[in-house]
Design a protein around this motif. Structure first.
Motif, PDB file in Angstrom:
ATOM      1  N   THR A 120       0.837  -1.205   0.000  1.00 58.22           N
ATOM      2  CA  THR A 120       0.000   0.000   0.000  1.00 58.22           C
ATOM      3  C   THR A 120       0.868   1.249   0.000  1.00 58.22           C
ATOM      4  O   THR A 120       0.612   2.210  -0.748  1.00 58.22           O
ATOM      5  CB  THR A 120      -0.921   0.006   1.233  1.00 58.22           C
ATOM      6  N   GLU A 123       2.313   1.674  -3.439  1.00 57.44           N
ATOM      7  CA  GLU A 123       1.336   2.121  -4.450  1.00 57.44           C
ATOM      8  C   GLU A 123       0.942   3.576  -4.253  1.00 57.44           C
ATOM      9  O   GLU A 123       0.792   4.325  -5.228  1.00 57.44           O
ATOM     10  CB  GLU A 123       0.091   1.229  -4.368  1.00 57.44           C
ATOM     11  N   TYR A 124       0.782   3.984  -3.007  1.00 53.16           N
ATOM     12  CA  TYR A 124       0.353   5.353  -2.709  1.00 53.16           C
ATOM     13  C   TYR A 124       1.488   6.097  -2.010  1.00 53.16           C
ATOM     14  O   TYR A 124       1.362   6.527  -0.862  1.00 53.16           O
ATOM     15  CB  TYR A 124      -0.899   5.338  -1.830  1.00 53.16           C
ATOM     16  N   ARG A 136      -8.620   0.719   0.315  1.00 53.90           N
ATOM     17  CA  ARG A 136      -8.696   1.123  -1.089  1.00 53.90           C
ATOM     18  C   ARG A 136      -7.747   0.281  -1.946  1.00 53.90           C
ATOM     19  O   ARG A 136      -8.081  -0.116  -3.059  1.00 53.90           O
ATOM     20  CB  ARG A 136      -8.330   2.602  -1.217  1.00 53.90           C
ATOM     21  N   TYR A 137      -6.564   0.011  -1.407  1.00 55.95           N
ATOM     22  CA  TYR A 137      -5.600  -0.808  -2.142  1.00 55.95           C
ATOM     23  C   TYR A 137      -6.152  -2.211  -2.365  1.00 55.95           C
ATOM     24  O   TYR A 137      -6.073  -2.756  -3.475  1.00 55.95           O
ATOM     25  CB  TYR A 137      -4.282  -0.879  -1.364  1.00 55.95           C
ATOM     26  N   GLY A 139      -9.242  -3.053  -2.479  1.00 55.62           N
ATOM     27  CA  GLY A 139     -10.371  -2.978  -3.398  1.00 55.62           C
ATOM     28  C   GLY A 139      -9.966  -2.802  -4.845  1.00 55.62           C
ATOM     29  O   GLY A 139     -10.702  -3.215  -5.747  1.00 55.62           O
ATOM     30  N   GLN A 140      -8.804  -2.203  -5.087  1.00 61.23           N
ATOM     31  CA  GLN A 140      -8.406  -1.864  -6.451  1.00 61.23           C
ATOM     32  C   GLN A 140      -7.312  -2.749  -7.038  1.00 61.23           C
ATOM     33  O   GLN A 140      -7.232  -2.912  -8.253  1.00 61.23           O
ATOM     34  CB  GLN A 140      -7.931  -0.402  -6.501  1.00 61.23           C
ATOM     35  N   ILE A 141      -6.460  -3.328  -6.194  1.00 59.58           N
ATOM     36  CA  ILE A 141      -5.279  -4.042  -6.674  1.00 59.58           C
ATOM     37  C   ILE A 141      -5.382  -5.522  -6.327  1.00 59.58           C
ATOM     38  O   ILE A 141      -5.641  -5.888  -5.181  1.00 59.58           O
ATOM     39  CB  ILE A 141      -3.984  -3.450  -6.058  1.00 59.58           C
ATOM     40  N   SER A 142      -5.156  -6.358  -7.322  1.00 54.69           N
ATOM     41  CA  SER A 142      -5.310  -7.809  -7.122  1.00 54.69           C
ATOM     42  C   SER A 142      -4.303  -8.362  -6.111  1.00 54.69           C
ATOM     43  O   SER A 142      -4.612  -9.306  -5.370  1.00 54.69           O
ATOM     44  CB  SER A 142      -5.162  -8.541  -8.458  1.00 54.69           C
ATOM     45  N   GLN A 145      -5.714  -8.018  -2.682  1.00 54.33           N
ATOM     46  CA  GLN A 145      -6.746  -9.028  -2.438  1.00 54.33           C
ATOM     47  C   GLN A 145      -6.120 -10.396  -2.165  1.00 54.33           C
ATOM     48  O   GLN A 145      -6.562 -11.131  -1.285  1.00 54.33           O
ATOM     49  CB  GLN A 145      -7.672  -9.103  -3.650  1.00 54.33           C
ATOM     50  N   THR A 190      -0.730 -12.889  -9.226  1.00 49.80           N
ATOM     51  CA  THR A 190      -0.676 -11.427  -9.303  1.00 49.80           C
ATOM     52  C   THR A 190       0.669 -10.912  -9.769  1.00 49.80           C
ATOM     53  O   THR A 190       0.868  -9.707  -9.867  1.00 49.80           O
ATOM     54  CB  THR A 190      -0.968 -10.809  -7.920  1.00 49.80           C
TER      55      THR A 190
END
Length: 348
Positions: A120, A123-124, A136-137, A139-142, A145, A190
């Motif tokens: 995370t 990414e951010y 958010r990470y 939810g958006q990045i496989s 998950q 991934t």
């Protein structure tokens, strides 16, 4: 007299564990550092860079995750390797394996969640880490998950392992192995293999999954067998030949799938001549280092099988602990390199 002799006895009991774990941990750390040195990941890329702590911390967290996973699965495999050993020593070893696997599963969960935080932050870059940002990470990045699924599966295994410690006969070995193996599957989907186009996608996915399963079974099985059975020649004479059969399959599986995955990734990258990129890019050089580690580790494994195993079958004293420690160090180095390789740019 008793006071001075007791620490010595404890040290002798712990020495094999420390030697094996120190070797694989040191190898993993060296692999991460070498991998970073061979790529541009160690160099901040402008104002949006997540910083050195994330650049180094992320592959270290992923390597810790891998080591916890292989330790857990190796310990879960041990009842199969030991077989129907109902001796007092055999029952004691399997009881230790259940306790140790619960501890390694807890480390697995922590490493997965730590990796999620680092990813995370990567990414951010520049934003303060919070539960909302991590959500958010995910939810958006496989990859986010996948890490959450891994943590959930490791938690399920931990529950089973604790139950097995309390009531060994109530939790089937097959169930524990299945849950642990399932936890290995999400993350490979991934990485670079997931980016393969068209008809190559399914081949790349299957190959990567088999590569991970083979590497974990090879390394984890050796660690668990030598860790817990090395002091009992009767037990080692049963477990090591069984492990050797599994390892032989895993060695060829890892070699074949690793070669396919690496060369396929280079071949499918636009603007890259794969036969040159193997030697001229950081990605290719990490591949070569990893292949070298696996080759030498396989040769060490062959020495154990063909030179030491006959003596072990005769219940003779051997240097199997030392040879296994070197093999595990090299496998740790390969896992450290792989932790960098999975996120390394093909062209660097």
């Amino acid at each position: 007299m008793t006071t001075t002799s007791t620490p010595a006895r404890v040290a002798r009991r712990l020495r094999p564990q420390w030697q094996l774990f120190l070797g694989i941990a040191t190898g993993s750390l060296a692999g991460v550092l070498v991998g970073l040195a061979l790529t541009t990941l160690a160099m901040p890329m402008g104002m949006d860079s997540a910083g050195t702590a994330v650049i180094i911390g992320l592959p270290l967290a992923r390597t810790t995750l891998d080591l916890a996973a292989l330790t857990t699965i190796g310990l879960a495999m041990l009842p199969w390797l030991v077989g129907a050993n109902t001796s007092r020593r055999g029952r004691s070893v399997l009881a230790k394996a259940r306790r140790f696997s619960a501890a390694s599963a807890a480390v697995w969960i922590i490493a997965a969640l730590t990796s999620l935080v680092f990813e995370t932050a990567d990414e951010y870059a520049g934003q303060s880490i919070s539960l909302g940002l991590i959500g958010r990470y995910v939810g958006q990045i496989s990859s986010g998950q996948a890490l959450l699924i891994v943590a959930g599966c490791a938690l399920a295994y931990l529950v089973l392992a604790v139950s097995a410690v309390r009531k060994p006969d109530k939790v089937p070995v097959e169930l524990r192995i299945t849950v642990a193996a399932f936890a290995l599957l999400p993350l490979p989907l991934t990485g670079h293999a997931g980016d393969a186009p068209g008809n190559w996608h399914d081949i790349s996915m299957i190959s990567m999954e088999l590569h991970v399963l083979g590497a974990v079974a090879w390394t984890g099985g050796l660690l668990a067998t030598v860790l817990l059975a090395v002091r009992d020649r009767e037990l080692l004479a049963v477990a090591l030949p069984n492990y050797s059969k599994v390892a032989t399959i895993c060695v060829f599986l890892v070699a074949a799938t690793g070669t396919l995955n690496g060369l396929l990734q280079l071949y499918l990258t636009p603007g890259v001549h794969w036969y040159l990129a193997v030697f001229t890019t950081g990605y290719g050089q990490i591949m070569l280092c990893k292949a070298g580690c696996l080759l030498i580790a396989a040769l060490l494994g062959a020495h154990i099988r063909f030179k030491l195993l006959p003596a072990i079958a005769r219940r003779a004293r051997t240097a199997v602990l030392q040879w296994a420690s070197v093999e595990l160090t090299l496998m740790g180095l390969a896992f450290g390199l792989a932790a960098v390789l999975v996120r390394a740019p093909v062209i660097s």
